[in-house]
Motif scaffolding. Structure first.
Motif, PDB file in Angstrom:
ATOM      1  N   ALA A   1      37.048 -44.366  74.644  1.00 16.16           N
ATOM      2  CA  ALA A   1      35.869 -43.487  74.710  1.00 16.16           C
ATOM      3  C   ALA A   1      34.795 -43.877  73.697  1.00 16.16           C
ATOM      4  O   ALA A   1      33.604 -43.630  73.904  1.00 16.16           O
ATOM      5  N   ARG A   2      35.196 -44.510  72.587  1.00 14.16           N
ATOM      6  CA  ARG A   2      34.195 -44.845  71.558  1.00 14.16           C
ATOM      7  C   ARG A   2      33.589 -46.237  71.752  1.00 14.16           C
ATOM      8  O   ARG A   2      32.851 -46.720  70.911  1.00 14.16           O
ATOM      9  N   TRP A   3      33.938 -46.915  72.832  1.00 12.87           N
ATOM     10  CA  TRP A   3      33.448 -48.284  73.071  1.00 12.87           C
ATOM     11  C   TRP A   3      32.430 -48.296  74.206  1.00 12.87           C
ATOM     12  O   TRP A   3      32.690 -47.731  75.277  1.00 12.87           O
ATOM     13  N   ASP A   4      31.305 -48.969  73.968  1.00 11.80           N
ATOM     14  CA  ASP A   4      30.279 -49.023  75.009  1.00 11.80           C
ATOM     15  C   ASP A   4      30.481 -50.201  75.976  1.00 11.80           C
ATOM     16  O   ASP A   4      29.692 -50.381  76.903  1.00 11.80           O
ATOM     17  N   GLY A   5      31.495 -51.000  75.725  1.00 13.39           N
ATOM     18  CA  GLY A   5      31.771 -52.117  76.631  1.00 13.39           C
ATOM     19  C   GLY A   5      30.827 -53.299  76.462  1.00 13.39           C
ATOM     20  O   GLY A   5      30.843 -54.235  77.251  1.00 13.39           O
ATOM     21  N   LEU A   6      30.013 -53.260  75.408  1.00 18.59           N
ATOM     22  CA  LEU A   6      28.971 -54.282  75.249  1.00 18.59           C
ATOM     23  C   LEU A   6      29.220 -55.222  74.077  1.00 18.59           C
ATOM     24  O   LEU A   6      28.364 -56.029  73.722  1.00 18.59           O
ATOM     25  N   SER A   7      30.395 -55.110  73.446  1.00 20.77           N
ATOM     26  CA  SER A   7      30.711 -55.977  72.305  1.00 20.77           C
ATOM     27  C   SER A   7      32.201 -56.276  72.319  1.00 20.77           C
ATOM     28  O   SER A   7      33.002 -55.480  72.832  1.00 20.77           O
ATOM     29  N   GLU A   8      32.586 -57.434  71.762  1.00 19.52           N
ATOM     30  CA  GLU A   8      34.006 -57.772  71.760  1.00 19.52           C
ATOM     31  C   GLU A   8      34.799 -56.962  70.731  1.00 19.52           C
ATOM     32  O   GLU A   8      36.013 -57.007  70.707  1.00 19.52           O
ATOM     33  N   GLN A   9      34.098 -56.220  69.873  1.00 19.34           N
ATOM     34  CA  GLN A   9      34.755 -55.332  68.912  1.00 19.34           C
ATOM     35  C   GLN A   9      34.999 -53.990  69.588  1.00 19.34           C
ATOM     36  O   GLN A   9      34.056 -53.272  69.901  1.00 19.34           O
TER      37      GLN A   9
END
Lengths: 350, 350
Positions: free
Chosen positions: B135-143
């Motif tokens: 839920a805290r990941w925007d899917g736009l970075s490998e982190q």
């Protein structure tokens, strides 16, 4: 007439505009006059690399018939234009057999005029002139009778063909002689090593088994893919244990080796020419052990990532085909191991 | 409930019909109960492998805009169906950061509950359960911020993240920590070695330079492709000589190293990630020397045939990413070499 200083790698004979090594060069200088560190060979036979010959054969086959004359013409054309026999598609060359014709005063190779030798560096980097139009060759076999000359550099390798062995036998051994020499060197670093040879019934595999024993290994395990090879290898008496396993199955390979030897191997020698054997070889090897990869099917990244993924503290060696004295050592092994010699003679007879 | 005995490689968690290692498996058992030699990690962040993330990003980009939600959905789907984060196209995984939650009584990893660790084996073989839907990941970075758990096997590797260094700095060092550890081991075998590091201004290259010095090298030469990197490396003070050369040009590389060091290298460390550096590395190395290939762009056959063609008696090592104690050693180097630390901090800041 030779103004440029010679370089042991043969750089002085590269005619390309860009400075590249002879193997990468488009064209070599084939003058017969020698630089001081060179040797000239009177060629008697070329052995084309198998992959190279197959490519030429396919190219000139129509309706199931190979046009040997066309194959011969193309080989002549390649050598005339490039000054070396390097197949432009496969990039590979082959080796040659001949007699030493002249030795430069500064040659470090230890050869004498009249020595009958085989070159152990590739034809793809050896200056070559064909003088008989390959008239005695039908173009249908990779064995090419040939009159002409070739030049060896300071860093080339040529081995004297011994009188006491059939030439075909010597050449078959010399073709893979890097494997037993490096195996011997590595096994000798361990005290009473356990050694596993994968693909042990083949040429390099069986020589490596003999070398491991010779270098003081305590236990020598030969791994083969099927029963016929197991029987052959058992008969040769080169291994303490002969086991059948698929080297591409990591767990099967590990279990086969550890069961046969009672422990993982200190030295694992990979001689089987199929892809996908890296994981099994790593797993079959003890912590602190060494894997020697002689197979050209080895994947560098599969080996590197495989060892990391398994947290395996093993040394992994790229099998270098050159170790000083390798040809003489391999021939010595053949003379000293009756079973090894029988394996090689049986193969030549097939 | 755990009936099968555990295997240090994690075989006991492979659910595939065929027996394969976890990295090759289609699906892993992600039960949270541990086998005795396992460790469970509470995950706080996934670092997806760069190649894997780029593939996902490309796949879900339309009209120049990446659909982060779709990337996230695919990662969730992969982990749910396979029990591990292994990109089915690239085959690669990544690493994770988290806190030790439970340690099996027979775990050999030396971890304690509460340790903050980074895993140094790939996510492609690590059982993983995601519990927060990312839920805290925007899917736009490998982190990838993540709550969930992962399991380490007996032979896994995890390194405790130190308190005195920024976590990003520690992770950058740990990512390549196999290189300095193996360099140190090899350099230590020579007496006052001459060492050449190719690609010396990069992460693994600069660490290897420091390791070579640390292991008693007499002369340390750093080779870089261009002036900006030369300036950076000279400023860091890690090398006796910094030279500019194209590592793909064998003769240029040999001449650069021998001129800078006054002789060929005893140990040549290849850290530059471009193909075609094998010949130059071999030529730059003295007889009896060692070449360590850390570049994943290394061609096994180019190395093997290159050494043979040059009659080079050099030992060639496949750079194994695992050496016991490698992470701690690399961090120690960072602490001990101000210039090395500056290089890493400068990189992180870019």
């Amino acid at each position: 007439m030779t103004q440029v200083a010679s370089d042991p790698t043969g750089l002085h004979r590269v005619l390309d505009e860009q400075v590249v090594l002879p193997q990468a060069a488009q064209r070599l200088d084939t003058r017969s006059d020698l630089w001081p560190d060179e040797v000239r060979i009177r060629v008697e036979r070329l052995n084309l690399d198998a992959a190279s010959f197959r490519q030429l054969e396919r190219k000139h086959t129509a309706d199931g018939t190979c046009d040997g004359g066309a194959v011969r013409a193309e080989v002549l054309e390649i050598v005339a234009s490039r000054g070396k026999m390097q197949n432009p598609v496969t990039g590979s060359g082959g080796m040659l057999v001949g007699t030493v014709e002249e030795v430069g005063e500064a040659s470090p190779l230890g050869l004498r005029v009249g020595d009958r030798v085989a070159t152990l560096v590739s034809l793809s980097l050896t200056p070559l002139v064909i003088e008989d139009g390959l008239a005695r060759w039908d173009g249908l076999s990779e064995q090419v009778p040939c009159d002409g000359y070739a030049v060896l550099f300071g860093r080339s390798i040529a081995a004297v063909i011994p009188d006491d062995l059939a030439p075909e036998l010597s050449l078959a051994v010399m073709d893979v002689c890097g494997a037993p020499a490096l195996t011997s060197r590595v096994v000798g670093r361990y005290d009473g090593a356990t050694v596993a040879v994968i693909g042990a019934a083949g040429k390099s595999g069986s020589l490596s088994l003999a070398a491991a024993r010779d270098a003081g290994a305590h236990t020598v395990v030969g791994v083969v893919p099927q029963q016929a090879e197991a029987d052959l290898l058992t008969g040769a008496g080169l291994a303490d244990q002969v086991v059948i396993a698929d080297a591409r199955d990591p767990v099967a390979l590990r279990d086969a080796v550890t069961t046969a030897a009672g422990r993982a191997a200190d030295v694992t020698v990979v001689c089987v020419d199929v892809p996908g054997c890296e994981g099994g070889a790593i797993l079959a090897t003890a912590e602190g052990g060494t894997v020697i990869f002689f197979s050209m099917a080895t994947s560098f990244s599969a080996a590197a990532l495989g060892a990391e993924g398994l947290a395996a503290d093993v040394t992994m060696l790229v099998g270098n085909g050159y170790v000083p004295g390798h040809a003489a050592y391999a021939l010595e092994l053949l003379r000293g191991h009756e079973g090894l010699r029988s394996l090689f003679e049986g193969r030549a007879g097939r």
